[in-house]
Design an enzyme around this catalytic site. Structure first.
Site, PDB file in Angstrom:
ATOM      1  N   THR A 150     149.346 -15.169 -22.075  1.00 44.54           N
ATOM      2  CA  THR A 150     150.668 -15.723 -22.357  1.00 44.54           C
ATOM      3  C   THR A 150     151.704 -14.629 -22.163  1.00 44.54           C
ATOM      4  O   THR A 150     151.480 -13.470 -22.515  1.00 44.54           O
ATOM      5  CB  THR A 150     150.751 -16.300 -23.787  1.00 44.54           C
ATOM      6  OG1 THR A 150     152.066 -16.816 -24.014  1.00 44.54           O
ATOM      7  CG2 THR A 150     150.436 -15.249 -24.834  1.00 44.54           C
ATOM      8  N   HIS A 170     137.252 -11.949 -34.756  1.00 45.71           N
ATOM      9  CA  HIS A 170     136.354 -10.879 -35.186  1.00 45.71           C
ATOM     10  C   HIS A 170     134.933 -11.390 -35.460  1.00 45.71           C
ATOM     11  O   HIS A 170     133.992 -10.597 -35.565  1.00 45.71           O
ATOM     12  CB  HIS A 170     136.914 -10.198 -36.445  1.00 45.71           C
ATOM     13  CG  HIS A 170     136.583  -8.740 -36.534  1.00 45.71           C
ATOM     14  ND1 HIS A 170     135.466  -8.193 -35.948  1.00 45.71           N
ATOM     15  CD2 HIS A 170     137.225  -7.707 -37.143  1.00 45.71           C
ATOM     16  CE1 HIS A 170     135.425  -6.904 -36.197  1.00 45.71           C
ATOM     17  NE2 HIS A 170     136.484  -6.575 -36.917  1.00 45.71           N
TER      18      HIS A 170
END
Length: 501
Positions: free
Chosen positions: A420, A472
């Site tokens: 983006t 994560h």
């Protein structure tokens, strides 16, 4: 000799089809292998041809009807010609096909990932003439806006789903009268009769909605549509006239006006309440879901864009000339760098499916595109096999179709990684949010000249901050940092992209 014309044998993945168009009518002469009818399935449109020289004797399945695999759809007279006796025998069927046949206008077949849609806008109202394949209604889903077109020449008979209503896959939206013109006399006959004082009889769904929003009744509006029907434009004009007259009214009337204006809040100040579109609501839902379900972290770095800018400046004219007008931008360098980095760090290119980690052996990179309807992320497929020109051409195509509202669902499904670019709007630094089920997203930002220490000296360099948000649960911090550093190294030395080192 009579021969049965059958639908093709569909593969196992196709349950049925729909008669799209008959190109020959009963009594019309046909040559062997001449195209006579189209059958549309959920994947392709199949052509059925004449089995021999002759004429169609009878059509069993009309346009819009559902047919099964190998089902009989017509009877064919082999060896016959279109002489008067044959034509006379076929007259009833032929005349019925040109009569005011009513067919159903249905919502498109949505993919499994789309549960339903909303009627966004009717571009035609009951009684209005339509040409075949003319755009008549928009259906908005949580991904794209789909256009529904007229099945044939004719008029809209009755609308069952008004603007703002929810529709399911293949649900009937309206009746369509084939072969009927849009003249006043025909409209009076085509549209179901209503009581003289009925608001529904003079205003379509869109106009009724506009009347309710403007606080008007049919008596307040003069219809300029066919048969005196009220259009949205008529309501807008009446609302403006009402507003102008209210402003020109004497002072006592002006004091009372604010209490009657629905756009004023409790404290007397102007407010505007607009329902959230399905696309905007879905974007909001997915972004919140990403933050709530993923262990999202963001790591930052900065890249010196000088080498890429020099390379682009040196070759942009030759690049555009060589690749038929395709311009060389910065995004293609980032896509190529991300593709190479994804090869080296497969976890960043993976996705999470329940308790499974899915590693993809290909790189499908989504490129975020800002449109009037909201943020969309069309996907460049197999970027590992694309050159800079292919990437730039694909991104330009996405941007153009996004502005025109013509991006399809197939353009935005899938994707293993997303890029983006908030820098085009002036963003210096931001934290991009994951696009589930992907596990990482790269954020680009504004290129800004800053003083940097180079070989012990202060030098002005065109710098860009990069941000990598990652899940994560799937990606360790070490891998995320190394991935981002790899992109930085490749961009600061573009020759490494060609050498893949």
């Amino acid at each position: 000799m009579s021969i049965e014309i059958k639908a093709p044998t569909f593969p196992e993945s196709v349950a049925d089809g729909t008669i799209a168009t008959w190109h020959k009518q009963p009594g019309e002469a046909c040559k062997r292998d001449e195209h006579i009818v189209d059958i549309e399935t959920d994947k392709v449109v199949l052509e059925v041809v004449a089995p021999a020289d002759g004429v169609i004797a009878e059509i069993i399945k009309g346009e819009g009807e559902v047919v099964l695999s190998a089902e009989v759809i017509a009877v064919f007279n082999e060896g016959a010609d279109a002489s008067a006796p044959v034509a006379a025998a076929a007259t009833p069927a032929a005349s019925s096909s040109t009569a005011k046949e009513t067919v159903q206008v249905k919502a498109p077949t949505f993919p499994e990932s789309v549960a339903d849609g909303t009627v966004a806008a009717w571009h035609k109202q009951p009684g209005e003439a339509c040409k075949r394949d003319e755009h008549i209604v928009d259906i908005e889903t949580d991904k794209v806006v789909l256009e529904v077109v007229a099945p044939n020449d004719g008029v809209i008979g009755e609308i069952f789903k008004a603007e703002g209503e929810t529709v399911l896959s293949d649900e009937v939206l309206a009746n369509f009268l084939v072969g009927v013109s849009g003249s006043a006399a025909v409209v009076a006959e085509a549209v179901a009769p209503v009581e003289a004082g009925s608001e529904d009889g003079v205003a379509g769904p869109a106009a009724r909605k506009a009347l309710a929003e403007a606080g008007l009744t049919v008596a307040d509006v003069k219809g300029t549509g066919k048969g005196g029907r009220i259009t949205k434009e008529d309501v807008d004009a009446a609302a403006k006239a009402k507003s102008a007259s209210a402003q020109a009214a004497p002072a006592p009337a002006a004091k009372a006006a604010p209490a009657a204006l629905p756009a004023l809040g409790a404290d007397g100040r102007v407010e505007k309440r607009v329902p959230m579109t399905r696309l905007r609501a879905t974007i909001a839902k997915r972004l919140v879901e990403a933050q709530q379900t993923a262990a999202m972290l963001t790591t930052y770095n900065e890249v010196n864009m000088g080498p890429v800018m020099e390379l682009r400046k040196k070759y942009k004219d030759l690049f555009e000339k060589t690749h038929n007008g395709t311009k060389l931008g910065f995004m293609s360098f980032f896509v190529k760098a991300a593709t190479e980095a994804l090869k080296r760090f497969p976890a960043v290119n993976a996705s999470i499916d329940g308790n499974d980690m899915v590693y993809h052996g290909y790189q499908d990179i989504g490129v975020a595109v800002s449109t009037d309807r909201g943020l969309m992320v069309p996907v460049l497929r197999n970027t590992e096999a694309m050159g800079l020109a292919d990437i730039e051409a694909g991104i330009m195509d996405f941007a153009l179709r996004g502005r025109e509202g013509k991006l399809g669902m197939e353009d935005m499904q899938g994707g293993t990684f997303t890029i983006t670019n908030g820098g085009i709007f002036g963003s210096l630094m931001s934290t991009p949010i994951l696009n589930p089920p992907q596990t990482a997203i790269l954020g680009m930002h504004k290129i800004q000249e800053r003083p940097m220490a180079v070989n012990g000296q202060v030098v002005i360099q065109p710098m860009m901050y990069l941000a990598l948000s990652y899940d994560h649960r799937m990606i360790d911090g070490k891998e995320a940092v190394q991935f981002l550093v790899t992109i930085k190294d490749l961009l600061e030395d573009p020759a490494r992209l060609l050498l893949e080192i």
